[in-house]
Design a protein around this motif. Structure first.
Motif, PDB file in Angstrom:
ATOM      1  N   GLN C  67       0.799  -1.231   0.000  1.00 55.91           N
ATOM      2  CA  GLN C  67       0.000   0.000   0.000  1.00 55.91           C
ATOM      3  C   GLN C  67       0.836   1.288   0.000  1.00 55.91           C
ATOM      4  O   GLN C  67       0.562   2.176  -0.788  1.00 55.91           O
ATOM      5  N   PRO C  68       1.894   1.329   0.829  1.00 56.87           N
ATOM      6  CA  PRO C  68       2.708   2.567   0.780  1.00 56.87           C
ATOM      7  C   PRO C  68       3.330   2.787  -0.593  1.00 56.87           C
ATOM      8  O   PRO C  68       3.503   3.932  -1.022  1.00 56.87           O
ATOM      9  N   MET C  69       3.642   1.669  -1.272  1.00 58.90           N
ATOM     10  CA  MET C  69       4.271   1.793  -2.583  1.00 58.90           C
ATOM     11  C   MET C  69       3.337   2.467  -3.576  1.00 58.90           C
ATOM     12  O   MET C  69       3.786   3.192  -4.464  1.00 58.90           O
ATOM     13  N   GLU C  70       2.053   2.221  -3.426  1.00 59.03           N
ATOM     14  CA  GLU C  70       1.088   2.830  -4.352  1.00 59.03           C
ATOM     15  C   GLU C  70       1.173   4.353  -4.314  1.00 59.03           C
ATOM     16  O   GLU C  70       0.903   5.029  -5.306  1.00 59.03           O
ATOM     17  N   LYS C  71       1.565   4.883  -3.143  1.00 58.91           N
ATOM     18  CA  LYS C  71       1.587   6.346  -2.977  1.00 58.91           C
ATOM     19  C   LYS C  71       2.638   7.020  -3.861  1.00 58.91           C
ATOM     20  O   LYS C  71       2.465   8.139  -4.313  1.00 58.91           O
ATOM     21  N   LEU C  72       3.765   6.260  -4.094  1.00 62.62           N
ATOM     22  CA  LEU C  72       4.889   6.871  -4.812  1.00 62.62           C
ATOM     23  C   LEU C  72       4.513   7.326  -6.216  1.00 62.62           C
ATOM     24  O   LEU C  72       4.650   8.518  -6.522  1.00 62.62           O
ATOM     25  N   PRO C  73       4.062   6.443  -7.109  1.00 61.55           N
ATOM     26  CA  PRO C  73       3.727   6.921  -8.449  1.00 61.55           C
ATOM     27  C   PRO C  73       2.567   7.920  -8.448  1.00 61.55           C
ATOM     28  O   PRO C  73       2.523   8.814  -9.285  1.00 61.55           O
ATOM     29  N   GLN C  74       1.662   7.760  -7.449  1.00 57.18           N
ATOM     30  CA  GLN C  74       0.561   8.740  -7.358  1.00 57.18           C
ATOM     31  C   GLN C  74       1.118  10.146  -7.098  1.00 57.18           C
ATOM     32  O   GLN C  74       0.699  11.123  -7.725  1.00 57.18           O
ATOM     33  N   MET C  75       2.104  10.148  -6.180  1.00 55.66           N
ATOM     34  CA  MET C  75       2.737  11.433  -5.840  1.00 55.66           C
ATOM     35  C   MET C  75       3.478  11.992  -7.056  1.00 55.66           C
ATOM     36  O   MET C  75       3.351  13.171  -7.387  1.00 55.66           O
ATOM     37  N   VAL C  76       4.214  11.092  -7.728  1.00 50.12           N
ATOM     38  CA  VAL C  76       4.984  11.515  -8.901  1.00 50.12           C
ATOM     39  C   VAL C  76       4.043  12.101  -9.945  1.00 50.12           C
ATOM     40  O   VAL C  76       4.277  13.194 -10.483  1.00 50.12           O
ATOM     41  N   SER C  77       2.939  11.390 -10.208  1.00 53.13           N
ATOM     42  CA  SER C  77       2.059  11.867 -11.263  1.00 53.13           C
ATOM     43  C   SER C  77       1.429  13.204 -10.894  1.00 53.13           C
ATOM     44  O   SER C  77       1.244  14.077 -11.736  1.00 53.13           O
ATOM     45  N   ALA C  78       1.174  13.385  -9.600  1.00 50.93           N
ATOM     46  CA  ALA C  78       0.620  14.668  -9.160  1.00 50.93           C
ATOM     47  C   ALA C  78       1.626  15.799  -9.376  1.00 50.93           C
ATOM     48  O   ALA C  78       1.273  16.866  -9.904  1.00 50.93           O
ATOM     49  N   ASN C 174      15.865 -12.208 -13.636  1.00 49.89           N
ATOM     50  CA  ASN C 174      14.740 -13.127 -13.766  1.00 49.89           C
ATOM     51  C   ASN C 174      13.877 -13.172 -12.502  1.00 49.89           C
ATOM     52  O   ASN C 174      13.408 -14.211 -12.093  1.00 49.89           O
ATOM     53  N   ALA C 175      13.739 -12.023 -11.881  1.00 48.39           N
ATOM     54  CA  ALA C 175      12.937 -11.955 -10.668  1.00 48.39           C
ATOM     55  C   ALA C 175      11.474 -11.741 -11.033  1.00 48.39           C
ATOM     56  O   ALA C 175      11.162 -11.192 -12.093  1.00 48.39           O
ATOM     57  N   LEU C 176      10.610 -12.206 -10.122  1.00 48.47           N
ATOM     58  CA  LEU C 176       9.180 -11.991 -10.327  1.00 48.47           C
ATOM     59  C   LEU C 176       8.855 -10.557  -9.954  1.00 48.47           C
ATOM     60  O   LEU C 176       9.176 -10.089  -8.862  1.00 48.47           O
ATOM     61  N   MET C 177       8.267  -9.870 -10.880  1.00 46.06           N
ATOM     62  CA  MET C 177       8.020  -8.440 -10.715  1.00 46.06           C
ATOM     63  C   MET C 177       6.555  -8.141 -10.954  1.00 46.06           C
ATOM     64  O   MET C 177       5.849  -8.888 -11.639  1.00 46.06           O
ATOM     65  N   THR C 178       6.174  -6.969 -10.424  1.00 44.59           N
ATOM     66  CA  THR C 178       4.903  -6.424 -10.856  1.00 44.59           C
ATOM     67  C   THR C 178       5.088  -4.913 -10.943  1.00 44.59           C
ATOM     68  O   THR C 178       5.989  -4.357 -10.318  1.00 44.59           O
ATOM     69  N   THR C 179       4.311  -4.294 -11.779  1.00 46.36           N
ATOM     70  CA  THR C 179       4.472  -2.866 -11.993  1.00 46.36           C
ATOM     71  C   THR C 179       3.193  -2.164 -11.605  1.00 46.36           C
ATOM     72  O   THR C 179       2.094  -2.609 -11.973  1.00 46.36           O
ATOM     73  N   TYR C 180       3.370  -1.074 -10.825  1.00 49.72           N
ATOM     74  CA  TYR C 180       2.203  -0.278 -10.490  1.00 49.72           C
ATOM     75  C   TYR C 180       2.268   0.988 -11.317  1.00 49.72           C
ATOM     76  O   TYR C 180       3.262   1.708 -11.306  1.00 49.72           O
ATOM     77  N   SER C 181       1.226   1.233 -12.083  1.00 51.69           N
ATOM     78  CA  SER C 181       1.235   2.353 -13.024  1.00 51.69           C
ATOM     79  C   SER C 181       0.121   3.322 -12.682  1.00 51.69           C
ATOM     80  O   SER C 181      -1.012   2.903 -12.450  1.00 51.69           O
ATOM     81  N   VAL C 182       0.465   4.585 -12.704  1.00 49.29           N
ATOM     82  CA  VAL C 182      -0.545   5.615 -12.438  1.00 49.29           C
ATOM     83  C   VAL C 182      -0.543   6.594 -13.616  1.00 49.29           C
ATOM     84  O   VAL C 182       0.497   7.135 -13.964  1.00 49.29           O
ATOM     85  N   PRO C 183      -1.689   6.822 -14.246  1.00 52.34           N
ATOM     86  CA  PRO C 183      -1.727   7.755 -15.364  1.00 52.34           C
ATOM     87  C   PRO C 183      -1.614   9.223 -14.860  1.00 52.34           C
ATOM     88  O   PRO C 183      -2.084   9.500 -13.764  1.00 52.34           O
ATOM     89  N   PHE C 184      -0.987  10.060 -15.635  1.00 57.50           N
ATOM     90  CA  PHE C 184      -0.932  11.488 -15.240  1.00 57.50           C
ATOM     91  C   PHE C 184      -1.291  12.375 -16.425  1.00 57.50           C
ATOM     92  O   PHE C 184      -1.253  11.948 -17.582  1.00 57.50           O
ATOM     93  N   TYR C 185      -1.677  13.555 -16.078  1.00 54.40           N
ATOM     94  CA  TYR C 185      -2.020  14.553 -17.115  1.00 54.40           C
ATOM     95  C   TYR C 185      -0.871  15.536 -17.242  1.00 54.40           C
ATOM     96  O   TYR C 185      -0.057  15.706 -16.344  1.00 54.40           O
ATOM     97  N   TYR C 186      -0.817  16.204 -18.380  1.00 54.60           N
ATOM     98  CA  TYR C 186       0.270  17.138 -18.616  1.00 54.60           C
ATOM     99  C   TYR C 186      -0.274  18.337 -19.370  1.00 54.60           C
ATOM    100  O   TYR C 186      -1.157  18.204 -20.217  1.00 54.60           O
ATOM    101  N   HIS C 187       0.265  19.464 -18.984  1.00 54.72           N
ATOM    102  CA  HIS C 187      -0.212  20.671 -19.654  1.00 54.72           C
ATOM    103  C   HIS C 187       0.717  21.010 -20.801  1.00 54.72           C
ATOM    104  O   HIS C 187       1.885  21.269 -20.608  1.00 54.72           O
ATOM    105  N   THR C 188       0.205  20.956 -22.002  1.00 49.53           N
ATOM    106  CA  THR C 188       0.993  21.312 -23.186  1.00 49.53           C
ATOM    107  C   THR C 188       0.327  22.509 -23.848  1.00 49.53           C
ATOM    108  O   THR C 188      -0.667  23.060 -23.316  1.00 49.53           O
ATOM    109  N   GLU C 189       0.846  22.819 -25.011  1.00 48.48           N
ATOM    110  CA  GLU C 189       0.245  23.948 -25.735  1.00 48.48           C
ATOM    111  C   GLU C 189      -1.194  23.628 -26.136  1.00 48.48           C
ATOM    112  O   GLU C 189      -2.028  24.492 -26.285  1.00 48.48           O
ATOM    113  N   GLN C 190      -1.458  22.354 -26.303  1.00 45.77           N
ATOM    114  CA  GLN C 190      -2.835  21.977 -26.677  1.00 45.77           C
ATOM    115  C   GLN C 190      -3.759  21.972 -25.452  1.00 45.77           C
ATOM    116  O   GLN C 190      -4.947  21.673 -25.583  1.00 45.77           O
ATOM    117  N   GLY C 191      -3.168  22.209 -24.290  1.00 43.49           N
ATOM    118  CA  GLY C 191      -3.980  22.189 -23.074  1.00 43.49           C
ATOM    119  C   GLY C 191      -3.628  20.961 -22.226  1.00 43.49           C
ATOM    120  O   GLY C 191      -2.569  20.354 -22.383  1.00 43.49           O
TER     121      GLY C 191
END
Lengths: 327, 109, 656
Positions: C67-78, C174-191
């Motif tokens: 659960q704490p790990m989930e916070k990291l990408p959330q924070m990054v994306s914010a 060759n370790a067993l991995m899983t990836t937690y991905s969080v989508p983020f928005y970005y402000h560009t010239e298109q908005g």
């Protein structure tokens, strides 16, 4: 007596080995995907010594997931490759001199799949939907079919898994009956929770797996190729008659290649592949490419390729299909 | 067979009920002859309930009559059923015995 | 009855034992079953509670990590959306994350295609561990089109954070991995556009370690499943990333497993059972984990779960069998001791049956029913002895009487003529007579003889009473008849003399009914006298049968000098005569119905043209039919004469 006979056998084997290595360089065959039951017949032909019996030294190799087997043919690291008809014909239209020496698959295994409780219930519902489709080839027939029905869709390229579909990131996905469709089942989705739209039901029944060689190889090593096709057919027959043994060998092959090996999935795949290749019926398996299938594949490709080279026009059924077996 | 003995107006009335056959004739003889021996002189055998009589039974009647006559006594039979009367007729016993149709008749005459 | 049977197969002990055992075994089975079911439920309930607790513990440990790990990408994306970092400093952010979080193997910020035109199609800063170093790099190329990867594509298109299906990372040892991905928005010239995906790669080794520590009984275990039901950890390593709960459902042909998998995907928890391929039963408790898209299952082998119960059952069974054997011995012993006097009494009874009335009966000390039986036997033995003694004496006396009666009957029968035809030289007379003595002989008689050349005398009679006196009187009568007929010829004359002889000194008043006839065979003239006998029947050759007309005289022996009237009748050719005693007319059946005179006439009428023999046999048959087996109580005597006058002159018998 006993030792005499034994010595004779040793002698015979020695000579046999000598004559093989003297006469023949190896025949390299590449499948168009990672090891799986889709290629069981070739594994069995090798496992049961059918190639050896035919005097062939066959090496079977597999391309990595991100590589098209056609590249092996191109760079000469394979003499024979297994390809989908449409992939092969597309290459031929783009000036690659390959020929079909045997058509293994008899029907299209491509199917559009949507969730039964989702928005897509009929072909009309495809309009304005996101459809997952294989990235890197073999997207021609589904795309042509959608175009023929004047539907506007958003094509979403998919590398390999069905997870995007499972997570409902897309509305539809193109799948192979013998592969992805069963992956859904093995991820806990029941058949009645899915809608399927089979290409063969919508006039795009273009057969798939076939064996291809360079035009030059065809000319130079005709006898060996013929022997290869015959021995491979024998391998397929064996696989058909010895299902469980074949599954074991396929699974071993997959594990050796460190590919995720799932018995239930391979069983489904082998049974479907045998069906699509015409082994399940009573009729004798033929390796003939039907001209009508060739024509249809050609039409589909021409519709999808606006910038074909001039040479593409010269391609005829006879120049593309060089049957080795008299049937 | 049952016997019922009544004394009335100097008469001893013996009522015979049932079959009188070879088997019970001896018993009948003992009882009737007992009456005769002890001195009853006027004996009436009431046959109204006598349904069958064998020759052994008839013999006792004869024996009683013989003894009574020897002692100047008297034996009367009365109320013979038709089937019994027929036997008496056929065997000639109507000629030997004094037979009355009713008990009253036998008592008065 | 046989001794051996009493003692062996059907013995009391055997019967009591089978019944006692039947009831006892039924009770034991019932008790054991109830105990088994009840205890089994208890154990299962205990296992269920244990499983819930165990799974809760493990899930808690895992969630604590994930659960704490989930916070990291959330924070990054914010922070990216807020534009706090320049794109070129992002790699430092990623390195920092790795430095501070030893469980994170790699972290990336993968931008959607062409977000930064100057960077080209791909822009994906990535930091990862290699041994103890943290290495930074930029990924994305024609060979690695990251925006087609699940970890990118799925959260990007669903716009939701996504834990990927675990995978073996070839780069990461060759370790067993899983990836937690969080989508983020970005402000560009298109908005504001979808900018890409922030990820962390989590090495799941620690998870494997936590789960592998779990042991349940001998071979029970815990395992983790992915969202698709795939085995992420499993004691059988070949399962990991190869088999899912759904593929094993196929492999083991166990549809329940598929149901469990689907239930799990719905986010449910439950304790249920399923079978392995070899029908080995397993109990499973499954529950979703709060992070990683994972689920946890704990598996209890059925046989181990209930091992203590099965062991207890075996002990109980052994005790029961031991108890039953003990019971068996005790019952047999008690019953045999109780039954011993019975066997002895039975043996004595057999001796008594063989005639030994003095055979000693066993002493019975107990005061129970067997003593009663023994006393009854003693009594019976004495009574039987006395009775048999009495019976022996009576039988001897009876045998004496019976032999006397037999002699009397022999005398009776020997006195009368019984050779037929009696006068073969006289064709005018066909005669047949029959005397059937009753068991207690009567005084019937018949006789016939020629007085002279033409005078044929015949008689039938019945002496009063039965037995020896009647027999003797009959003999006297018959003897007198013959001697008188020698001197006197007329029937009435004979009768008168006979009567006088019998009546003389007849103190006992014996009498005989008697019919006497004299037939002149030359003329057919019959003269006859009747002394109280049943009237005979005349059977004319033409016409109905009828009783002979007569007047009844009194029986012989009653009155001296009695005058018997004589009658006469002329016999025509073919006429027949039938005389009988009351044994015929009074033949009784079991309902005491008499054969009767009418029946006699009927039979005679029916057989009127028969020969005397046939006539009498027919009468016999009719009587037998009437009495139908009922004992004959009186002598039966019949006499029949056919007169064939014409025969003497050579004319046929049946003259019209």
């Amino acid at each position: 007596m006993k030792s005499n006979r034994f010595q004779l056998i040793i002698l015979f084997l020695l000579f046999a080995g000598l004559s093989l290595s003297a006469q023949q360089k190896p025949l390299v065959f590449s499948t168009h995907w990672l090891p799986q039951a889709q290629f069981a017949g070739y594994y069995m032909a090798q496992e049961k010594g059918y190639y050896k019996d035919a005097g062939l030294d066959v090496i079977i190799k597999h391309p990595p997931a991100n590589l098209n087997a056609i590249n092996y043919l191109q760079d000469g690291s394979a003499d024979i490759v297994s390809l989908f008809l449409i992939t092969a014909l597309d290459a031929r239209l783009h000036d690659f001199d390959l020929v079909n020496i045997a058509q293994m698959s008899e029907h299209s295994a491509v199917v559009f799949v949507s969730f039964a409780d989702g928005p897509v219930q009929t072909l009309k519902d495809f309009d304005n939907k996101k459809i997952g489709i294989w990235e890197g080839g073999f997207d021609e027939s589904p795309k042509t079919m959608v175009k023929h029905h004047n539907l506007k869709v958003e094509w979403v390229p998919i590398l390999s898994s069905v997870n995007l579909f499972l997570m409902k990131g897309i509305d539809l996905m193109t799948m192979m009956w013998y592969n992805e469709y069963n992956q859904l089942y093995l991820s806990g989705i029941n058949p009645d929770e899915l809608n399927t739209f089979s290409l063969s039901d919508y006039g795009f029944d273009i057969p798939e797996d076939g064996l291809y060689v360079k035009e030059a190889t065809y000319q130079d090593r005709k006898a060996e190729l013929q022997a290869f096709v015959e021995a491979s057919l024998k391998g397929w027959q064996y696989a058909n008659q010895n299902f469980d043994e074949t599954i074991d060998i396929v699974l071993n092959k997959m594990r050796a290649s460190k590919v995720s090996a799932n018995e239930a999935h391979q069983r489904w795949m082998l049974s479907k592949i045998l069906e699509f290749q015409g082994f399940s019926g009573d009729q004798e398996k033929k390796t003939q490419l039907m001209k009508v299938d060739f024509q249809k594949a050609l039409e589909v490709l021409k519709e999808n390729n606006t910038d074909l080279p001039a040479t593409a026009k010269e391609i005829t059924f006879e120049t593309f299909y060089k049957p080795l077996l008299i049937e | 067979m049952t016997l019922n003995i009544i004394h009335s107006g100097g008469f001893t009335i013996v009522q015979v009920d049932g079959h009188l056959n070879t088997l019970n004739a001896a018993d009948f003889e003992t009882q009737v002859m007992g009456l005769v021996e002890r001195g009853d002189m006027k004996l009436i055998i009431d046959c109204s309930k006598l349904s069958y009589i064998s020759s052994s039974g008839l013999r006792v009647f004869l024996l009683a009559q013989k003894k009574l006559r020897a002692n100047k006594g008297l034996l009367k039979l009365c109320c013979l059923q038709p089937s019994i009367h027929e036997i008496f007729d056929m065997s000639g016993f109507t000629q030997i015995f004094l037979i009355e149709t009713t008990l009253e008749a036998s008592l008065t005459s | 009855m046989n001794f051996k049977n009493i003692i062996n197969t059907e013995s009391l002990s055997f019967r009591i034992l089978t019944r006692v055992l039947l009831i006892t075994v039924s009770l034991f089975v019932l008790t054991l079953s109830i105990y088994y079911i009840y205890t089994r439920n208890l154990i299962r309930e205990a296992a269920r509670e244990n499983a819930i607790q165990l799974a809760g513990n493990i899930a808690g440990k895992i969630a604590q990590q994930l659960q704490p790990m989930e916070k990291l990408p959330q924070m990054v994306s914010a922070t990216i959306e807020m534009g706090l970092f320049d794109k070129d400093s992002l790699i430092v952010v990623l390195e920092t994350i790795l430095k501070r979080n030893p469980n994170i193997y790699g972290a990336s910020i993968a931008f959607a295609p062409n977000i930064f035109p100057e960077k080209g199609l791909y822009f994906m800063p990535y930091a990862y561990r290699n041994n103890n170093e943290i290495i930074s790099t930029f990924l994305g190329s024609a060979d690695y089109e990251y925006f087609l990867m699940d970890w990118f594509q799925i959260p990007f298109m669903t716009k939701k954070p996504y834990w990927s299906e675990p995978y073996f990372d070839e780069g990461g040892g060759n370790a067993l991995m899983t990836t937690y991905s969080v989508p983020f928005y970005y402000h560009t010239e298109q908005g504001r556009v979808q900018g890409g995906i922030a990820t962390i790669d989590v090495d799941l080794q620690w998870l494997t370690d936590i789960v592998s520590e779990v042991t349940i009984f001998e071979t029970g275990y815990a395992f983790v499943l992915s969202r698709n039901g795939m085995a992420i950890t499993h004691p059988d390593r070949s399962m990991i990333m190869n088999e899912s709960i759904f593929s094993n459902s196929e492999n083991w042909e166990e549809p329940l497993l598929r149901e469990i998998g689907r239930d799990l995907q719905q986010g449910n928890s439950s304790f249920s059972e399923y079978n392995l391929k070899n029908k080995v039963k397993r109990w499973i408790y499954y529950t979703p984990l709060d992070a990683g898209g994972l689920s946890l299952a704990v598996v209890y082998p059925d046989d181990e779960m209930f091992a203590s119960l099965h062991k207890m059952n075996l002990i109980l069974l052994a005790l029961i069998i031991f108890g039953l054997i003990l019971l068996n011995f005790t019952v047999v012993k008690i019953v045999n001791r109780l039954a011993r006097p019975l066997v002895d009494i039975a043996k004595t009874a057999h001796k008594i049956a063989e005639g030994n009335f003095n055979a000693p009966l066993p002493e019975v000390k107990s005061r129970d029913e067997i003593r009663l039986l023994r006393n009854a036997f003693v009594n019976m033995q004495q009574e039987l002895g006395a009775y048999v003694a009495n019976l022996t004496a009576t039988t001897a006396a009876k045998e004496k009487i019976e032999s006397e009666l037999r002699i009397a009957r022999d005398i009776q029968l020997s006195m009368i003529p019984h050779s037929f035809p009696p006068f073969p030289e006289l064709p005018q007379i066909d005669l047949f007579a029959e005397l059937k003595s009753a068991k207690e002989v009567g005084g019937d008689l018949y006789d016939f003889f020629l007085i002279d050349k033409h005078q044929f005398c015949f008689a039938i009679g019945d002496v009063s009473g039965k037995g020896v006196p009647a027999s003797l009187f009959m003999a006297v009568t018959r003897t007198l008849l013959r001697s008188i007929a020698d001197k006197v010829k007329s029937p009435s004359g004979i009768m008168k003399l006979l009567n006088n002889s019998l009546a003389m000194n007849n103190e006992s008043c014996m009498f005989v009914t008697f019919f006497l006839g004299v037939l002149d065979i030359s003329t057919g003239e019959l003269s006859y006298v009747n002394a109280g006998h049943n009237p005979p029947v005349i059977i004319p050759g033409d016409g109905a049968v009828k009783f002979l007309p007569l007047a009844n005289g009194i029986p012989l022996g009653l009155q001296e000098n009695y005058e018997y009237p004589q009658f006469s009748l002329s016999f025509k050719d073919g006429d027949k005569f039938f005389a009988y005693t009351d044994g015929v007319s009074e033949a009784e059946n079991s309902q005491h119905q008499l054969f009767g005179e009418q029946a006699i006439l009927d039979v005679l009428m029916q057989h009127k043209s028969d020969h005397p023999i046939a006539l009498i046999k027919a009468m016999d048959a009719a009587i037998s039919q009437h009495v139908s087996g009922f004992d004959q109580s009186d002598d039966i005597t019949m006499l029949s004469i056919a007169f064939n006058h014409g025969s003497a002159n050579g004319t046929p018998r049946n003259k019209p």
